[in-house]
Design a protein around this motif. Structure first.
Motif, PDB file in Angstrom:
ATOM      1  N   SER A   1       0.831  -1.204   0.000  1.00 40.16           N
ATOM      2  CA  SER A   1       0.000   0.000   0.000  1.00 40.16           C
ATOM      3  C   SER A   1       0.861   1.248   0.000  1.00 40.16           C
ATOM      4  O   SER A   1       0.579   2.206  -0.722  1.00 40.16           O
ATOM      5  N   ILE A   2       1.912   1.238   0.790  1.00 42.13           N
ATOM      6  CA  ILE A   2       2.814   2.397   0.848  1.00 42.13           C
ATOM      7  C   ILE A   2       3.472   2.613  -0.515  1.00 42.13           C
ATOM      8  O   ILE A   2       3.542   3.742  -1.006  1.00 42.13           O
TER       9      ILE A   2
ATOM     10  N   PHE B   1       2.342   1.717  -3.402  1.00 47.37           N
ATOM     11  CA  PHE B   1       1.310   2.183  -4.326  1.00 47.37           C
ATOM     12  C   PHE B   1       1.047   3.668  -4.135  1.00 47.37           C
ATOM     13  O   PHE B   1       0.997   4.436  -5.101  1.00 47.37           O
ATOM     14  N   ILE B   2       0.893   4.091  -2.891  1.00 46.23           N
ATOM     15  CA  ILE B   2       0.619   5.506  -2.603  1.00 46.23           C
ATOM     16  C   ILE B   2       1.785   6.373  -3.062  1.00 46.23           C
ATOM     17  O   ILE B   2       1.590   7.413  -3.686  1.00 46.23           O
ATOM     18  N   ARG B   3       3.008   5.947  -2.760  1.00 48.05           N
ATOM     19  CA  ARG B   3       4.187   6.718  -3.182  1.00 48.05           C
ATOM     20  C   ARG B   3       4.234   6.832  -4.700  1.00 48.05           C
ATOM     21  O   ARG B   3       4.525   7.889  -5.253  1.00 48.05           O
TER      22      ARG B   3
ATOM     23  N   THR C   1       1.720   6.469  -6.949  1.00 54.14           N
ATOM     24  CA  THR C   1       0.602   7.197  -7.558  1.00 54.14           C
ATOM     25  C   THR C   1       0.597   8.670  -7.194  1.00 54.14           C
ATOM     26  O   THR C   1       0.008   9.474  -7.910  1.00 54.14           O
ATOM     27  N   HIS C   2       1.256   9.039  -6.096  1.00 53.41           N
ATOM     28  CA  HIS C   2       1.273  10.449  -5.683  1.00 53.41           C
ATOM     29  C   HIS C   2       2.657  11.072  -5.795  1.00 53.41           C
ATOM     30  O   HIS C   2       2.880  12.171  -5.324  1.00 53.41           O
TER      31      HIS C   2
END
Length: 162
Positions: A148-149, A151-153, A155-156
């Protein structure tokens, strides 16, 4: 005033209060031990325990290596740390298990063996009693959080600083 309170304010304040209380407790506990000989011996024992997690020494052996009587050592260790030497060793074993579960490809059985459990079942029971989840569930949760981390890093476009 309550209508102006931002989201997460209560959690932040309670965290600050807990941190302050922990700091006060730590200072008080450490200031009560003015005898540096006792503190030095306990710290030597903690180092021995941490260095020998995968090939543990008994608390009696540690006391003997440090030139101390076991009863005195156990009493001073517990007074200083809040736990007995044996409980401290179990805490260190749990920390090492978490480290191995999250940073190596070792199986549960291999980790159990490396930490001197009789078998994977005994290790799983110990781990679940302490953590509330089995080693497999823990490993899966950490993998999920890491994915999840990432993915967030990704995508953002957030840089990683660790």
């Amino acid at each position: 005033f309550a209508s102006e309170e931002k989201s997460g304010y209560q959690q932040m304040i309670s965290s600050i209060v807990l941190h302050i209380l922990g700091s006060v407790y730590y200072k008080e506990k450490n200031n009560s031990f003015t005898n540096t000989y006792v503190v030095d011996k306990i710290n030597e024992a903690r180092i021995l325990m941490k260095e020998n997690i995968e090939d543990p020494l008994s608390p009696e052996e540690i006391a003997a290596r440090l030139g101390l009587g076991y009863s005195w050592f156990r009493r001073m260790f517990k007074e200083y740390t809040g736990v007995s030497p044996a409980q401290y060793q179990l805490q260190q074993k749990l920390l090492r298990a978490k480290e191995l579960l999250t940073s190596t490809p070792l199986t549960i059985s291999e980790i159990a063996y490396s930490l001197h459990f009789e078998n994977a079942g005994q290790f799983s029971t110990f781990f679940k009693k302490k953590e509330g989840v089995t080693p497999s569930e823990f490993k899966n949760m950490v993998c999920h959080v890491n994915r999840s981390i990432r993915f967030i890093r990704r995508t953002h476009d957030i840089p990683c600083f660790w």
